[in-house]
Design a protein around this motif. Structure first.
Motif, mmCIF file in Angstrom:
data_model
loop_
_atom_site.group_PDB
_atom_site.id
_atom_site.type_symbol
_atom_site.label_atom_id
_atom_site.label_comp_id
_atom_site.label_asym_id
_atom_site.label_seq_id
_atom_site.Cartn_x
_atom_site.Cartn_y
_atom_site.Cartn_z
ATOM 1 N N ALA A 85 0.628 -1.150 -0.068
ATOM 2 C CA ALA A 85 0.107 -0.089 0.139
ATOM 3 C C ALA A 85 0.802 1.036 0.134
ATOM 4 O O ALA A 85 0.368 2.184 -0.585
ATOM 5 C CB ALA A 85 -0.946 -0.132 1.193
ATOM 6 N N LEU A 86 2.000 1.177 0.532
ATOM 7 C CA LEU A 86 2.972 2.284 0.503
ATOM 8 C C LEU A 86 3.707 2.246 -0.672
ATOM 9 O O LEU A 86 3.946 3.403 -1.151
ATOM 10 C CB LEU A 86 3.800 2.273 1.761
ATOM 11 C CG LEU A 86 2.891 2.586 2.973
ATOM 12 C CD1 LEU A 86 3.897 2.366 4.457
ATOM 13 C CD2 LEU A 86 2.650 4.060 3.220
ATOM 14 N N THR A 87 4.421 1.474 -1.083
ATOM 15 C CA THR A 87 5.445 1.362 -2.084
ATOM 16 C C THR A 87 5.148 0.453 -3.371
ATOM 17 O O THR A 87 6.027 0.551 -4.217
ATOM 18 C CB THR A 87 6.689 0.748 -1.531
ATOM 19 O OG1 THR A 87 6.435 -0.693 -1.222
ATOM 20 C CG2 THR A 87 7.194 1.556 -0.352
ATOM 21 N N GLY A 88 3.939 0.269 -3.549
ATOM 22 C CA GLY A 88 3.702 -0.592 -4.696
ATOM 23 C C GLY A 88 3.215 0.241 -5.941
ATOM 24 O O GLY A 88 3.622 1.544 -5.624
ATOM 25 N N GLU A 89 3.246 -0.227 -6.966
ATOM 26 C CA GLU A 89 2.857 0.528 -8.224
ATOM 27 C C GLU A 89 1.644 1.841 -8.124
ATOM 28 O O GLU A 89 1.724 2.699 -8.612
ATOM 29 C CB GLU A 89 2.334 -0.246 -9.206
ATOM 30 C CG GLU A 89 1.923 0.064 -10.636
ATOM 31 C CD GLU A 89 1.931 -0.841 -11.777
ATOM 32 O OE1 GLU A 89 1.240 -0.354 -12.608
ATOM 33 O OE2 GLU A 89 2.454 -1.976 -11.858
#
Length: 104
Positions: free
Chosen positions: A25-29
């Motif tokens: 949720a923070l670093t995904g696409e």
């Protein structure tokens, strides 16, 4: 020792799943921290769309002038020369290779 840890296995698995989805949720696409990258991509795509729309308008205009009810002799002659490779006497031809347009 494994027998003592067995009751905690479902809790550990759930914790790992929550951790995985939290990191995504923070670093995904499409995560919260990738907003700048998405805005950049949106700008590039809007520029590309504007170029494609301009090219489409140009092609539509050319097609309109090549129809039988609205035939433009100049455009017809230009297209015939390009397709057939002919030139009028006194004209100079400079062959140019066309490069394929790639989207980035």
């Amino acid at each position: 020792m494994i027998e003592r840890m067995r009751p905690y296995a479902p809790t550990g698995i759930i914790f790992l799943l929550i951790l995985y989805f939290g990191v995504q949720a923070l670093t995904g696409e499409r995560g919260l921290l990738s907003h700048g990258e998405r805005a950049e991509m949106l700008e590039r795509r809007q520029v590309e769309l504007a170029q494609l729309e301009d090219r489409r308008q140009d092609l539509e205009l050319r097609v309109r002038y090549l129809r039988t009810d609205n035939l433009s002799r100049d455009l017809l002659e230009e297209r015939a020369r390009v397709v057939l490779g002919f030139a009028a006497p006194g004209e100079y031809l400079i062959p140019v290779e066309r490069r394929a347009v790639t989207a980035s």
